[in-house]
Design a protein around this motif. Structure first.
Motif, PDB file in Angstrom:
ATOM      1  N   LYS A  22       1.022  -1.233  -0.045  1.00 60.90           N
ATOM      2  CA  LYS A  22      -0.062  -0.147   0.018  1.00 60.90           C
ATOM      3  C   LYS A  22       0.717   1.183  -0.144  1.00 60.90           C
ATOM      4  O   LYS A  22       1.931   1.022   0.184  1.00 60.90           O
ATOM      5  CB  LYS A  22      -0.852  -0.025   1.309  1.00 60.90           C
ATOM      6  CG  LYS A  22      -0.515   0.087   2.444  1.00 60.90           C
ATOM      7  CD  LYS A  22      -1.365   0.015   3.763  1.00 60.90           C
ATOM      8  CE  LYS A  22      -0.769   0.203   5.072  1.00 60.90           C
ATOM      9  NZ  LYS A  22      -1.891   0.354   6.002  1.00 60.90           N
TER      10      LYS A  22
ATOM     11  N   LYS B 291      -5.758   7.790  -1.829  1.00 66.04           N
ATOM     12  CA  LYS B 291      -6.669   7.244  -0.777  1.00 66.04           C
ATOM     13  C   LYS B 291      -7.328   5.904  -1.273  1.00 66.04           C
ATOM     14  O   LYS B 291      -7.391   5.715  -2.134  1.00 66.04           O
ATOM     15  CB  LYS B 291      -7.607   8.515  -0.643  1.00 66.04           C
ATOM     16  CG  LYS B 291      -6.973   9.780  -0.327  1.00 66.04           C
ATOM     17  CD  LYS B 291      -6.710   9.718   0.974  1.00 66.04           C
ATOM     18  CE  LYS B 291      -6.126  11.225   1.439  1.00 66.04           C
ATOM     19  NZ  LYS B 291      -5.116  11.314   2.653  1.00 66.04           N
ATOM     20  N   GLY B 292      -7.647   5.273  -0.096  1.00 65.15           N
ATOM     21  CA  GLY B 292      -8.581   4.036  -0.340  1.00 65.15           C
ATOM     22  C   GLY B 292      -7.881   2.694  -0.852  1.00 65.15           C
ATOM     23  O   GLY B 292      -8.524   1.890  -1.108  1.00 65.15           O
ATOM     24  N   ILE B 293      -6.505   2.690  -0.854  1.00 63.61           N
ATOM     25  CA  ILE B 293      -5.727   1.712  -1.569  1.00 63.61           C
ATOM     26  C   ILE B 293      -5.190   0.865  -0.408  1.00 63.61           C
ATOM     27  O   ILE B 293      -4.439   1.388   0.379  1.00 63.61           O
ATOM     28  CB  ILE B 293      -4.703   2.294  -2.496  1.00 63.61           C
ATOM     29  CG1 ILE B 293      -5.460   2.856  -3.484  1.00 63.61           C
ATOM     30  CG2 ILE B 293      -3.835   1.036  -3.080  1.00 63.61           C
ATOM     31  CD1 ILE B 293      -4.274   3.662  -4.703  1.00 63.61           C
ATOM     32  N   GLU B 294      -5.569  -0.286  -0.734  1.00 59.10           N
ATOM     33  CA  GLU B 294      -4.992  -1.375   0.547  1.00 59.10           C
ATOM     34  C   GLU B 294      -4.450  -2.585  -0.399  1.00 59.10           C
ATOM     35  O   GLU B 294      -4.758  -2.802  -1.466  1.00 59.10           O
ATOM     36  CB  GLU B 294      -6.051  -2.040   1.318  1.00 59.10           C
ATOM     37  CG  GLU B 294      -6.783  -1.066   2.091  1.00 59.10           C
ATOM     38  CD  GLU B 294      -5.870  -0.504   3.513  1.00 59.10           C
ATOM     39  OE1 GLU B 294      -4.899  -1.216   3.645  1.00 59.10           O
ATOM     40  OE2 GLU B 294      -6.118   0.613   3.738  1.00 59.10           O
TER      41      GLU B 294
ATOM     42  N   MET C   7      -5.865  -5.099  -3.569  1.00 59.19           N
ATOM     43  CA  MET C   7      -6.635  -4.441  -4.211  1.00 59.19           C
ATOM     44  C   MET C   7      -6.229  -4.143  -5.682  1.00 59.19           C
ATOM     45  O   MET C   7      -5.332  -3.925  -6.034  1.00 59.19           O
ATOM     46  CB  MET C   7      -6.992  -2.951  -3.601  1.00 59.19           C
ATOM     47  CG  MET C   7      -8.114  -2.179  -3.967  1.00 59.19           C
ATOM     48  SD  MET C   7      -8.211  -0.647  -2.883  1.00 59.19           S
ATOM     49  CE  MET C   7      -9.148  -1.284  -1.589  1.00 59.19           C
TER      50      MET C   7
ATOM     51  N   VAL D 122      -6.113  -1.884  -8.788  1.00 58.68           N
ATOM     52  CA  VAL D 122      -5.934  -0.515  -8.804  1.00 58.68           C
ATOM     53  C   VAL D 122      -6.055   0.090 -10.276  1.00 58.68           C
ATOM     54  O   VAL D 122      -5.749  -0.660 -11.408  1.00 58.68           O
ATOM     55  CB  VAL D 122      -4.817   0.185  -8.294  1.00 58.68           C
ATOM     56  CG1 VAL D 122      -4.867  -0.149  -6.734  1.00 58.68           C
ATOM     57  CG2 VAL D 122      -3.358  -0.553  -9.061  1.00 58.68           C
TER      58      VAL D 122
ATOM     59  N   THR E 282      -5.509   4.904  -8.178  1.00 61.34           N
ATOM     60  CA  THR E 282      -6.767   4.712  -7.684  1.00 61.34           C
ATOM     61  C   THR E 282      -7.366   3.327  -7.518  1.00 61.34           C
ATOM     62  O   THR E 282      -7.114   2.697  -8.460  1.00 61.34           O
ATOM     63  CB  THR E 282      -7.895   5.865  -8.520  1.00 61.34           C
ATOM     64  OG1 THR E 282      -8.055   5.348  -9.868  1.00 61.34           O
ATOM     65  CG2 THR E 282      -7.407   7.219  -8.282  1.00 61.34           C
ATOM     66  N   PRO E 283      -8.201   2.927  -6.415  1.00 59.99           N
ATOM     67  CA  PRO E 283      -8.849   1.727  -6.372  1.00 59.99           C
ATOM     68  C   PRO E 283      -9.991   1.651  -7.397  1.00 59.99           C
ATOM     69  O   PRO E 283     -10.608   2.634  -8.003  1.00 59.99           O
ATOM     70  CB  PRO E 283      -9.652   2.001  -5.226  1.00 59.99           C
ATOM     71  CG  PRO E 283      -9.538   3.111  -4.459  1.00 59.99           C
ATOM     72  CD  PRO E 283      -8.648   3.912  -5.273  1.00 59.99           C
TER      73      PRO E 283
ATOM     74  N   PRO F 136     -13.305  -0.120  -8.054  1.00 59.71           N
ATOM     75  CA  PRO F 136     -14.647  -0.798  -7.407  1.00 59.71           C
ATOM     76  C   PRO F 136     -14.876  -2.018  -7.921  1.00 59.71           C
ATOM     77  O   PRO F 136     -14.463  -2.583  -8.776  1.00 59.71           O
ATOM     78  CB  PRO F 136     -15.622   0.364  -7.983  1.00 59.71           C
ATOM     79  CG  PRO F 136     -15.181   1.396  -8.688  1.00 59.71           C
ATOM     80  CD  PRO F 136     -13.804   0.848  -9.142  1.00 59.71           C
ATOM     81  N   SER F 137     -15.117  -2.776  -6.679  1.00 60.37           N
ATOM     82  CA  SER F 137     -15.526  -4.120  -6.766  1.00 60.37           C
ATOM     83  C   SER F 137     -16.532  -4.498  -8.108  1.00 60.37           C
ATOM     84  O   SER F 137     -17.213  -3.687  -8.261  1.00 60.37           O
ATOM     85  CB  SER F 137     -16.155  -4.686  -5.602  1.00 60.37           C
ATOM     86  OG  SER F 137     -15.248  -4.721  -4.504  1.00 60.37           O
TER      87      SER F 137
END
Length: 118
Positions: free
Chosen positions: A19, A67-70, A73, A75, A101-102, A104-105
């Protein structure tokens, strides 16, 4: 140093494996690297896999904290550029992007292009 644009749609699914973390400019002083405007530069380690090829991990530098990246995930990388560098007998390629950026699922993991060389 000349930048080379990279077509991310040809890199297959891009997955975060480390991350975002601040890029260190001086390891002895633990000084964080900043851009010309004083913004912190972060690195994100991402796997890339083209059809029929091995997985590679690249570290991508980006200004500001993504932001929001783990880890684990999928990207999206926007504005990816490669830079060839050399220092004495050492050399390599570094990567920089406008954004990471992430995804979305349930969204497609690639840009829709056929996999191939970068």
């Amino acid at each position: 140093m000349q930048s080379i644009p990279v077509d991310t749609s040809r890199l297959g699914a891009l997955m975060c494996v480390v991350k975002p973390e601040p890029k260190i400019a001086d390891f002895e002083k633990q000084e964080v690297k900043k851009d010309r405007d004083g913004n912190t530069i972060y690195t994100v380690a991402v796997t890339v896999r083209q059809d029929g090829r091995r997985v590679s991990v690249i570290e991508i530098a980006v200004t500001g904290e993504p932001k929001g990246i783990e880890e684990g995930m999928t990207v999206k990388v926007t504005g990816l550029e490669a830079f060839a560098w050399s220092m004495g007998d050492r050399h390599g390629i570094s990567f920089r992007a406008a954004a990471v950026t992430p995804v979305p699922s349930g969204a497609p993991a690639t840009g829709g292009g056929k996999a191939g060389g970068a």
